[in-house]
Design a protein around this motif. Structure first.
Motif, short mmCIF file in Angstrom:
data_model
loop_
_atom_site.label_atom_id
_atom_site.label_comp_id
_atom_site.label_asym_id
_atom_site.label_seq_id
_atom_site.Cartn_x
_atom_site.Cartn_y
_atom_site.Cartn_z
N SER A 6 -63.80 -65.44 -64.03
CA SER A 6 -64.48 -66.32 -63.09
C SER A 6 -63.83 -66.31 -61.70
O SER A 6 -64.52 -66.26 -60.69
CB SER A 6 -64.60 -67.75 -63.64
OG SER A 6 -63.40 -68.16 -64.16
N TRP A 7 -62.51 -66.30 -61.65
CA TRP A 7 -61.88 -66.37 -60.33
C TRP A 7 -61.86 -65.00 -59.64
O TRP A 7 -62.12 -64.89 -58.45
CB TRP A 7 -60.48 -66.97 -60.45
CG TRP A 7 -59.81 -67.30 -59.13
CD1 TRP A 7 -58.50 -67.09 -58.83
CD2 TRP A 7 -60.38 -67.92 -57.95
NE1 TRP A 7 -58.22 -67.52 -57.55
CE2 TRP A 7 -59.37 -68.04 -56.99
CE3 TRP A 7 -61.67 -68.36 -57.62
CZ2 TRP A 7 -59.58 -68.59 -55.72
CZ3 TRP A 7 -61.88 -68.91 -56.35
CH2 TRP A 7 -60.85 -69.01 -55.43
N GLU A 81 -48.12 -56.45 -68.31
CA GLU A 81 -48.67 -55.23 -68.94
C GLU A 81 -49.67 -54.55 -67.99
O GLU A 81 -49.75 -53.32 -67.92
CB GLU A 81 -49.31 -55.55 -70.30
CG GLU A 81 -50.68 -56.18 -70.21
CD GLU A 81 -51.14 -56.93 -71.48
OE1 GLU A 81 -50.31 -57.55 -72.17
OE2 GLU A 81 -52.36 -56.88 -71.75
N ASN A 82 -50.43 -55.34 -67.24
CA ASN A 82 -51.38 -54.76 -66.28
C ASN A 82 -50.66 -54.06 -65.13
O ASN A 82 -51.10 -53.02 -64.64
CB ASN A 82 -52.34 -55.84 -65.76
CG ASN A 82 -53.46 -56.13 -66.74
OD1 ASN A 82 -54.34 -55.30 -66.95
ND2 ASN A 82 -53.40 -57.28 -67.38
N ASN A 134 -59.59 -74.76 -55.65
CA ASN A 134 -60.52 -73.63 -55.66
C ASN A 134 -61.23 -73.45 -57.00
O ASN A 134 -61.06 -72.42 -57.67
CB ASN A 134 -59.77 -72.33 -55.30
CG ASN A 134 -59.24 -72.32 -53.87
OD1 ASN A 134 -58.36 -71.53 -53.53
ND2 ASN A 134 -59.78 -73.18 -53.02
N ALA A 136 -63.71 -72.14 -59.27
CA ALA A 136 -64.46 -70.92 -59.00
C ALA A 136 -65.97 -71.15 -58.83
O ALA A 136 -66.56 -70.69 -57.85
CB ALA A 136 -64.20 -69.91 -60.12
N ARG A 251 -60.64 -75.90 -66.61
CA ARG A 251 -60.36 -75.55 -68.00
C ARG A 251 -59.14 -76.30 -68.52
O ARG A 251 -59.07 -76.67 -69.69
CB ARG A 251 -60.16 -74.04 -68.17
CG ARG A 251 -61.43 -73.19 -68.08
CD ARG A 251 -61.85 -72.86 -66.67
NE ARG A 251 -60.77 -72.45 -65.81
CZ ARG A 251 -60.42 -71.18 -65.61
NH1 ARG A 251 -61.07 -70.21 -66.20
NH2 ARG A 251 -59.44 -70.89 -64.78
N THR A 275 -59.49 -68.91 -69.50
CA THR A 275 -58.04 -69.10 -69.40
C THR A 275 -57.67 -70.53 -68.98
O THR A 275 -58.10 -70.98 -67.92
CB THR A 275 -57.50 -68.12 -68.33
OG1 THR A 275 -58.06 -66.83 -68.59
CG2 THR A 275 -55.99 -68.05 -68.35
N GLU A 277 -54.36 -71.94 -68.04
CA GLU A 277 -52.97 -71.49 -67.83
C GLU A 277 -51.93 -72.54 -68.22
O GLU A 277 -50.82 -72.20 -68.63
CB GLU A 277 -52.76 -71.13 -66.35
CG GLU A 277 -53.51 -69.90 -65.87
CD GLU A 277 -52.83 -68.61 -66.29
OE1 GLU A 277 -51.96 -68.62 -67.17
OE2 GLU A 277 -53.21 -67.56 -65.73
N1 LIG Z 1 -61.36 -70.09 -62.45
C1 LIG Z 1 -60.86 -70.78 -61.43
O1 LIG Z 1 -61.50 -71.72 -60.95
C2 LIG Z 1 -59.54 -70.41 -60.85
C3 LIG Z 1 -58.63 -69.66 -61.55
N2 LIG Z 1 -57.42 -69.35 -60.99
C4 LIG Z 1 -56.45 -68.54 -61.69
O2 LIG Z 1 -56.94 -67.22 -61.78
C5 LIG Z 1 -56.36 -66.57 -62.92
C6 LIG Z 1 -57.47 -65.90 -63.71
O3 LIG Z 1 -58.29 -66.93 -64.20
P1 LIG Z 1 -59.85 -66.84 -64.40
O4 LIG Z 1 -60.48 -65.71 -63.71
O5 LIG Z 1 -60.38 -68.16 -64.11
O6 LIG Z 1 -59.87 -66.60 -65.99
P2 LIG Z 1 -61.07 -66.13 -66.88
O7 LIG Z 1 -60.71 -66.54 -68.27
O8 LIG Z 1 -62.36 -66.58 -66.30
O9 LIG Z 1 -61.02 -64.54 -66.76
C7 LIG Z 1 -59.91 -63.80 -67.12
C8 LIG Z 1 -60.24 -62.33 -66.98
O10 LIG Z 1 -59.10 -61.57 -67.38
C9 LIG Z 1 -59.51 -60.66 -68.41
N3 LIG Z 1 -58.39 -60.47 -69.32
C10 LIG Z 1 -58.03 -61.22 -70.39
N4 LIG Z 1 -56.93 -60.70 -70.97
C11 LIG Z 1 -56.60 -59.60 -70.24
C12 LIG Z 1 -55.59 -58.62 -70.35
N5 LIG Z 1 -54.69 -58.67 -71.31
N6 LIG Z 1 -55.57 -57.65 -69.41
C13 LIG Z 1 -56.48 -57.60 -68.44
N7 LIG Z 1 -57.47 -58.47 -68.29
C14 LIG Z 1 -57.52 -59.46 -69.19
C15 LIG Z 1 -60.72 -61.29 -69.08
O11 LIG Z 1 -61.50 -60.29 -69.71
C16 LIG Z 1 -61.40 -61.89 -67.86
O12 LIG Z 1 -62.15 -60.93 -67.18
C17 LIG Z 1 -55.62 -67.67 -63.70
O13 LIG Z 1 -54.25 -67.57 -63.42
C18 LIG Z 1 -56.18 -68.95 -63.12
O14 LIG Z 1 -55.25 -70.01 -63.16
C19 LIG Z 1 -57.09 -69.77 -59.73
C20 LIG Z 1 -57.97 -70.50 -58.99
C21 LIG Z 1 -59.27 -70.88 -59.49
#
Ligand SMILES: NC(=O)C1=CN([C@@H]2O[C@H](COP(=O)(O)OP(=O)(O)OC[C@H]3O[C@@H](n4cnc5c(N)ncnc54)[C@H](O)[C@@H]3O)[C@@H](O)[C@H]2O)C=CC1
Ligand SMILES: O=C(CO)COP(=O)(O)O
Length: 363
Positions: A6-7, A81-82, A134, A136, A251, A275, A277
């Motif tokens: 999502s982010w 790992e990424n 923020n 998303a 979340r 996720t 966190e």
């Molecule tokens: N969603 C939001 O509103 C916001 C999120 N964040 C941060 O952004 C970061 C990512 O969160 P979101 O995108 O929201 O999470 P999400 O759960 O929506 O997406 C996570 C993405 O990472 C992928 N993924 C999962 N395990 C993986 C792995 N081992 N290797 C590579 N890719 C993998 C998933 O397939 C997915 O595409 C987090 O740290 C979160 O705290 C920051 C600001 C806003």
């Protein structure tokens, strides 16, 4: 953009709407195909049309070709790992590396910019982090929002901030990477606490008390670990705390609410599609808090609820440490902690002296 959740997808849209050429890397080929063909990411951003200029691939090397800025938006526990996979693709590059993540690494307690620096072995001046209130989906709907871009290098922060702005997204800059990152990590933990009391059925007084005392905990912790207190009063601290604690879109807040309703930690993890966190950051943050002698009663109690050692109903009465002496409201980075703040200030002054006048604790 590494990560099409999502982010990552929303931030890709921010950049594309600001005029940048954006390539998303998605783990799943089907998602890359959906973004390319339908201009949609229906699992993570239902109902959102993505910019026509945004493309996606599930080949990491293709995503990295010619990239001037690399944004990272995967779950924090998977970052290392990424990065191992990314490193050979970045060996000839001087691209800016931007973390969008809000967690610390379990086991090491490292912030994401520290993990990036370790794994890519790159100049820290190339690294930036983005944070702020923020959520998303709101931004994907183009609701006006502000964020902060932080880098040790003012120039890097400004370059990234110029790319990551458009008519609905305004970016500010600072050079306090530690405060900016910890703000994003710590507000998640307070949002879990808010979710818990919401789930139990407590009202606004309880939540306002937790938010206010939570900000004190966040500030004490971050300052003890090298942050500027003002950063925690800004978008990456108070701003994000308000958004995350108020919104059912969060979340972390949702995970807390399920705990408050009586679900076990394992059930909550199973139910979360995305996720949260905060759940993985609690233990490493408490470890760092102990090492830096900071009291975090709210976060301690979140951990006890997660571990099944505290009934969620009991979290609210324990906003302060369990002693009978009335506690001053002022924070550790003020004075009222019996000398801890003074000791840390002296220690920082000593470190600064040892490092030839440069600010100690700086990234
Ligand atoms: N969603 C939001 O509103 C916001 C999120 N964040 C941060 O952004 C970061 C990512 O969160 P979101 O995108 O929201 O999470 P999400 O759960 O929506 O997406 C996570 C993405 O990472 C992928 N993924 C999962 N395990 C993986 C792995 N081992 N290797 C590579 N890719 C993998 C998933 O397939 C997915 O595409 C987090 O740290 C979160 O705290 C920051 C600001 C806003
Ligand atoms: O960081 C966020 C808002 O700024 C998103 O919060 P959640 O990860 O709890 O959804």
């Amino acid at each position: 953009m590494i990560g099409a959740g999502s982010w990552g997808t929303t931030f890709g849209k921010i950049l594309a709407d600001g005029g940048a050429q954006v390539t998303m890397w998605a783990r799943r080929a089907e998602l890359a195909q959906e973004i390319n063909e339908a201009k949609r990411n229906s699992r993570y951003l239902p109902g959102i049309n993505l910019p026509r200029t945004m493309t996606a691939t599930h080949e990491l090397a293709t995503a990295m070709q010619g990239a001037e800025q690399v944004y990272l938006s995967v779950p924090s526990q998977s970052l290392r790992e990424n990065l191992k996979a990314l490193r050979p693709l970045l060996s000839e590059s001087d691209a800016k590396i931007v973390s969008l993540m809000k967690g610390v690494e379990r086991g090491t307690g490292l912030r994401m910019s520290q993990v990036i620096q370790q794994e890519l072995r790159c100049d820290p001046d190339r690294i930036a982090v983005a944070s702020g209130p923020n959520l998303a989906l709101e931004i994907a709907r183009e609701q006006p929002t502000a964020a902060v871009i932080s880098s040790r290098s003012q120039e890097t922060a400004e370059i990234v901030a110029r790319a990551a702005r458009n008519s609905y997204f305004r970016t500010f800059v600072n050079t306090d990477v530690i405060g900016t990152e910890f703000g994003g990590v710590l507000k998640n933990l307070i949002a879990v606490a808010i979710g818990i009391v919401d789930g139990v059925g407590y009202g606004e007084n309880t939540k306002a008390s937790i938010i206010t005392r939570g900000l004190v905990e966040m500030t004490d912790f971050a300052v003890a670990n090298g942050a500027h207190p003002e950063t925690l009063q800004g978008l990456a601290g108070l701003g994000d705390l308000i958004a995350t604690c108020q919104s059912p879109l969060s979340r972390n807040n949702t995970a807390g609410r399920l705990l408050g309703q009586g679900y076990s930690f394992q059930d909550v993890v199973k139910q979360m599609q995305q996720t949260a966190e905060g759940l993985a950051s609690v233990a490493p943050i408490l470890q760092l808090a102990r090492e830096s002698e900071v009291d975090m009663p709210i976060v301690e109690q979140v951990k006890m609820v997660l571990d099944g050692k505290m009934d969620p109903r009991d979290i609210a009465p324990h906003l302060t440490t369990d002693d009978d002496t009335p506690q001053g409201e002022r924070t550790n980075h003020g004075q009222a902690d019996g000398g801890g703040a003074l000791r840390r200030t002296l220690q920082r002054a000593f470190d600064q002296f040892r490092h030839g006048g440069r600010r100690a604790g700086r990234d």
